[in-house]
Write a protein that holds these residues in place. Structure first.
Motif, PDB file in Angstrom:
ATOM      1  N   LEU A  80       0.846  -1.182   0.000  1.00  0.00           N
ATOM      2  CA  LEU A  80       0.000   0.000   0.000  1.00  0.00           C
ATOM      3  C   LEU A  80       0.886   1.239   0.000  1.00  0.00           C
ATOM      4  CD1 LEU A  80      -1.374  -2.303   2.002  1.00  0.00           C
ATOM      5  CD2 LEU A  80      -3.066  -0.520   2.348  1.00  0.00           C
ATOM      6  N   TYR A  81       0.648   2.149  -0.958  1.00  0.00           N
ATOM      7  CA  TYR A  81       1.427   3.386  -0.954  1.00  0.00           C
ATOM      8  C   TYR A  81       0.523   4.574  -1.261  1.00  0.00           C
ATOM      9  CZ  TYR A  81       1.690   3.414  -6.130  1.00  0.00           C
ATOM     10  OH  TYR A  81       1.406   3.442  -7.478  1.00  0.00           O
ATOM     11  N   PRO A  82       0.872   5.761  -0.749  1.00  0.00           N
ATOM     12  CA  PRO A  82       0.039   6.941  -0.968  1.00  0.00           C
ATOM     13  C   PRO A  82       0.187   7.461  -2.390  1.00  0.00           C
ATOM     14  CG  PRO A  82       1.972   7.529   0.328  1.00  0.00           C
ATOM     15  CD  PRO A  82       2.027   6.045   0.137  1.00  0.00           C
ATOM     16  N   ASP A  83      -0.881   7.416  -3.136  1.00  0.00           N
ATOM     17  CA  ASP A  83      -0.852   7.811  -4.542  1.00  0.00           C
ATOM     18  C   ASP A  83      -0.409   9.267  -4.683  1.00  0.00           C
ATOM     19  OD1 ASP A  83      -1.166   7.679  -7.256  1.00  0.00           O
ATOM     20  OD2 ASP A  83      -3.357   7.773  -7.231  1.00  0.00           O
ATOM     21  N   GLY A  84       0.599   9.491  -5.526  1.00  0.00           N
ATOM     22  CA  GLY A  84       1.073  10.843  -5.779  1.00  0.00           C
ATOM     23  C   GLY A  84       2.058  11.373  -4.754  1.00  0.00           C
ATOM     24  N   ARG A  85       2.374  10.570  -3.735  1.00  0.00           N
ATOM     25  CA  ARG A  85       3.277  11.042  -2.680  1.00  0.00           C
ATOM     26  C   ARG A  85       4.587  10.271  -2.640  1.00  0.00           C
ATOM     27  NH1 ARG A  85       0.053  13.073   2.689  1.00  0.00           N
ATOM     28  NH2 ARG A  85      -1.741  14.040   1.661  1.00  0.00           N
ATOM     29  N   VAL A  86       4.865   9.516  -3.669  1.00  0.00           N
ATOM     30  CA  VAL A  86       6.168   8.871  -3.818  1.00  0.00           C
ATOM     31  C   VAL A  86       6.747   9.354  -5.142  1.00  0.00           C
ATOM     32  CG1 VAL A  86       5.401   6.858  -2.498  1.00  0.00           C
ATOM     33  CG2 VAL A  86       5.313   6.789  -4.990  1.00  0.00           C
ATOM     34  N   SER A  87       8.068   9.235  -5.287  1.00  0.00           N
ATOM     35  CA  SER A  87       8.682   9.692  -6.528  1.00  0.00           C
ATOM     36  C   SER A  87       8.250   8.781  -7.683  1.00  0.00           C
ATOM     37  CB  SER A  87      10.206   9.693  -6.400  1.00  0.00           C
ATOM     38  OG  SER A  87      10.728   8.387  -6.556  1.00  0.00           O
ATOM     39  N   PRO A  88       8.296   9.278  -8.926  1.00  0.00           N
ATOM     40  CA  PRO A  88       7.909   8.437 -10.062  1.00  0.00           C
ATOM     41  C   PRO A  88       8.686   7.121 -10.119  1.00  0.00           C
ATOM     42  CG  PRO A  88       8.045  10.727 -10.751  1.00  0.00           C
ATOM     43  CD  PRO A  88       8.581  10.672  -9.352  1.00  0.00           C
ATOM     44  N   ARG A  89       9.972   7.165  -9.852  1.00  0.00           N
ATOM     45  CA  ARG A  89      10.754   5.924  -9.909  1.00  0.00           C
ATOM     46  C   ARG A  89      10.413   4.995  -8.749  1.00  0.00           C
ATOM     47  NH1 ARG A  89      16.678   8.050 -12.238  1.00  0.00           N
ATOM     48  NH2 ARG A  89      15.948   8.180 -14.407  1.00  0.00           N
ATOM     49  N   GLN A  90      10.109   5.560  -7.584  1.00  0.00           N
ATOM     50  CA  GLN A  90       9.644   4.709  -6.483  1.00  0.00           C
ATOM     51  C   GLN A  90       8.337   4.027  -6.868  1.00  0.00           C
ATOM     52  OE1 GLN A  90       9.639   7.775  -3.416  1.00  0.00           O
ATOM     53  NE2 GLN A  90      11.093   6.597  -2.224  1.00  0.00           N
TER      54      GLN A  90
END
Length: 433
Positions: free
Chosen positions: A155-165
């Motif tokens: 689960l990750y916060p959409d739009g809150r990680v770098s594009p490569r992450q």
């Protein structure tokens, strides 16, 4: 050795049980029933050998004890070099030479190696659920990819990680499933914890954790601090002080525990981004979790650091002792940018935004005299700057070469499923996967 919950409302369990469960039934985090005596470690050993010696007391009497050396060889098969910085007596501990170019590769690979042995011969697969603010999910996904009888939901916060992450999180497929949550990391973490505490769900879908709440990730992270401190003392006959960029407090907690085992570490200082929960607490305020705010150093965008429970446990809840022993400083986005640009301009050094927060804190310590000229300090470099090219490259005016392993992941197509920030939505996906 047995392990208990930080909340003291669950029975003691073995190490294997604690690793398999992830979170204690009472919602607490597993900790050793008592800390082992100080370990005798020698410089010159490999990182894997240092890890084996350091971790042996925690594995004593457990089903995994005979497997410990093999687990360490499997997990610690890439280096964690301590490099000198341009400024005198300053160093950087490079923890980003693993498959996903982040320090979390060490713990994730150790956990995967442990669980693959524990799950051998089991009929039902174990689902690893992991909330990530950036690097954890990619490291876990890579470590568990194609492991038999193990599945992963990230689960990750959409739009809150770098594009490569984000690409890393969704590019593996197979037994790895990525959910992009329309919320914050704190929402992701709350959903994961609720799933792990859902007894009815667990009866149908066995779950475990791979966040830094997992002992299987926390314990091995002590090893690279021990190895670096040993090698440094052998060369300089001085203890190594460290500044650690931190969000969920797992990496820093590993250093604290290593020092408690007699490792030659001096002061351990914490660097955060604009999420000020820890700086406010160590500055004398109440520990008051709050909603996280988005920053350039997104892997540290945490408003409720889970491992604070472990830190308080180690210090027996003595807030005064904790505030005497540690402090944390917050670094805002403008200062992160300035640090990245200035260190490159002055010395040719390139840092990711997280590492830059710690570099800036060390600069503050040197400028104020809080870090004396003769003291030796290291910054924990938690990720390769190429993972944050959209931040770093405009500041330094050139491209950052991409490590080979990361480049291979970026070639793969990626997909992540949208998910609302609601536990019911996650529960339904787990039941119907």
């Amino acid at each position: 050795m047995n392990f208990i919950s930080t909340r003291n409302a669950s029975p003691a369990v073995s190490l294997s049980q604690a690793i398999a469960a992830g979170l204690a039934p009472d919602g607490g985090l597993y900790v050793p029933q008592q800390m082992p005596a100080a370990r005798t470690l020698a410089a010159g050993a490999s990182l894997a050998a240092t890890a084996t010696t350091l971790l042996q007391p925690f594995f004593a009497g457990d089903a995994l004890e005979p497997e410990l050396a093999g687990i360490c060889e499997q997990a610690f098969d890439f280096p964690a070099p301590l490099q000198s910085l341009a400024t005198r007596n300053d160093h950087v501990l490079e923890l980003f030479h693993g498959p996903t170019a982040a320090f979390k590769d060490f713990g994730a690979r150790f956990l995967a190696a442990s669980l693959s042995r524990l799950r051998a011969g089991q009929e039902r697969p174990l689902t690893i659920i992991v909330a990530t603010s950036g690097d954890t999910g990619a490291a876990v996904a890579a470590a568990f990819h194609n492991q038999p009888n193990l599945e992963v939901v990230v689960l990750y916060p959409d739009g809150r990680v770098s594009p490569r992450q984000a690409h890393q999180l969704g590019c593996l497929g197979g037994n790895i499933r990525a959910l992009r949550v329309a919320g914050s990391f704190d929402d992701c973490q709350a959903m994961a914890k609720q799933a792990l505490n859902d007894a009815d769900l667990q009866a149908q879908v066995p779950l475990s954790s791979a966040n830094s709440i997992s002992l299987g990730r926390l314990l091995p992270q002590m090893s690279y601090y021990a190895h670096a401190a040993l090698e440094h003392r052998a060369r300089h006959e001085a203890p190594l002080n460290v500044v650690i960029p931190t969000g969920n407090l797992g990496n820093a907690m590993a250093a604290v525990m290593a020092r408690a085992l007699g490792v030659s570490l001096g002061r351990i200082l914490l660097a955060t981004n604009a999420n000020r929960v820890l700086p406010d607490y160590f500055g004398g305020g109440q520990y008051a979790p709050k909603p996280s705010v988005a920053t350039l150093a997104n892997a540290m965008d945490v408003g409720a650091p889970s491992n604070f429970e472990r830190l308080r446990w180690l210090y027996k809840g003595d807030d005064a002792a904790l505030r005497t022993e540690f402090f944390a400083r917050a670094v805002d986005d403008a200062t992160i940018r300035e640090t990245i640009a200035c260190r490159y301009s002055a010395y040719g050094e390139v840092f990711c935004p997280h590492t830059a927060t710690a570099v800036n804190v060390l600069e503050q310590l040197r400028a104020s005299g809080e870090a004396a000229a003769g003291e030796h300090w290291a910054v924990a470099a938690t990720a390769h700057p190429a993972k944050f090219e959209s931040v770093v490259e405009p500041l330094i005016g050139r491209e950052v070469p991409v490590p080979a392993a990361l480049a291979e992941l970026l070639k793969r197509p990626a997909h992540a499923e949208p998910c609302p920030p609601e536990y019911a939505a996650l529960r339904e996906r787990l039941l119907n996967s």
